[in-house]
Design an enzyme around this catalytic site. Sequence first.
Site, PDB file in Angstrom:
ATOM      1  N   CYS A 101      39.127  43.835  27.776  1.00 15.47           N
ATOM      2  CA  CYS A 101      40.070  44.167  26.713  1.00 15.47           C
ATOM      3  C   CYS A 101      40.969  42.956  26.480  1.00 15.47           C
ATOM      4  O   CYS A 101      41.434  42.345  27.439  1.00 15.47           O
ATOM      5  CB  CYS A 101      40.907  45.370  27.133  1.00 15.47           C
ATOM      6  SG  CYS A 101      42.113  45.875  25.894  1.00 15.47           S
ATOM      7  N   HIS A 143      36.432  53.005  23.464  1.00 16.60           N
ATOM      8  CA  HIS A 143      37.474  52.127  24.020  1.00 16.60           C
ATOM      9  C   HIS A 143      38.625  51.962  23.025  1.00 16.60           C
ATOM     10  O   HIS A 143      39.804  52.084  23.397  1.00 16.60           O
ATOM     11  CB  HIS A 143      36.838  50.772  24.359  1.00 16.60           C
ATOM     12  CG  HIS A 143      37.803  49.720  24.824  1.00 16.60           C
ATOM     13  ND1 HIS A 143      37.775  49.192  26.098  1.00 16.60           N
ATOM     14  CD2 HIS A 143      38.817  49.077  24.174  1.00 16.60           C
ATOM     15  CE1 HIS A 143      38.743  48.285  26.209  1.00 16.60           C
ATOM     16  NE2 HIS A 143      39.387  48.184  25.058  1.00 16.60           N
ATOM     17  N   GLU A 144      38.270  51.715  21.762  1.00 12.75           N
ATOM     18  CA  GLU A 144      39.315  51.493  20.745  1.00 12.75           C
ATOM     19  C   GLU A 144      40.085  52.781  20.457  1.00 12.75           C
ATOM     20  O   GLU A 144      41.306  52.751  20.245  1.00 12.75           O
ATOM     21  CB  GLU A 144      38.705  50.924  19.460  1.00 12.75           C
ATOM     22  CG  GLU A 144      37.965  49.596  19.619  1.00 12.75           C
ATOM     23  CD  GLU A 144      38.766  48.508  20.296  1.00 12.75           C
ATOM     24  OE1 GLU A 144      40.007  48.528  20.242  1.00 12.75           O
ATOM     25  OE2 GLU A 144      38.143  47.622  20.917  1.00 12.75           O
ATOM     26  N   HIS A 147      42.829  53.253  22.765  1.00 10.88           N
ATOM     27  CA  HIS A 147      44.034  52.468  22.449  1.00 10.88           C
ATOM     28  C   HIS A 147      44.995  53.255  21.558  1.00 10.88           C
ATOM     29  O   HIS A 147      46.219  53.130  21.689  1.00 10.88           O
ATOM     30  CB  HIS A 147      43.656  51.166  21.719  1.00 10.88           C
ATOM     31  CG  HIS A 147      43.301  50.037  22.620  1.00 10.88           C
ATOM     32  ND1 HIS A 147      44.169  49.499  23.535  1.00 10.88           N
ATOM     33  CD2 HIS A 147      42.159  49.304  22.732  1.00 10.88           C
ATOM     34  CE1 HIS A 147      43.587  48.491  24.180  1.00 10.88           C
ATOM     35  NE2 HIS A 147      42.357  48.361  23.713  1.00 10.88           N
TER      36      HIS A 147
HETATM   37 NI    NI Z   1      40.917  46.985  24.321  1.00  5.87          NI
END
Ligand code: NI
Length: 175
Positions: A101, A143-144, A147
């Site tokens: 990341c 993953h995004e 966030h």
């Molecule tokens: Ni990331």
Amino acid sequence: MSKTRQISEIGNPILRQRSTAITNLTDPELDETIADLIATAHAANGVGIAAPQVALSMRLFIVASRPSPRYPHAPTMEPTAMLNPQIVDRSGELVSGWEGCLSVPGMRGLVLRDRAIEVKYLTRHGEAVHQELTDFVARIFQHELDHLDGILFPDRVSSPTDLITEAEYMKIAFD
Ligand code: NI
């Protein structure tokens, strides 16, 4: 003209907030934000980037898979802005893979993700997209999306021993 923006790093409270849904698709700043996110991810050899990583609390991320020194085996795709993204179904088949990341520099972690997901999002022009994503691109999306909910990949490793430096990762990946 797009410009790169400064990337927030782990420890910055903005990365731990839940981002706010985008309601004004005609905001003239949106195009500039998206162009800057794409430029920032590209310059840092990222395959995705989410708005909170440049200190914007908005439900927006870019998926921009392409091979790079950080991800040599990534598939190539056009950078795609995804607004108000959500997962509507999951395969339930979990696969583990190493993630990094831009907000957690120098580290990699082994994370379980669904191999296939059904997703919905809006394009920058407000068109609703409904599609299935698989494998590496599905991993980027998951993953995004994390966030946007204040979650970083080290939160997702199954064991603390699954968190390693990028230099150690390169030994595993390319030996
Ligand atoms: Ni990331």
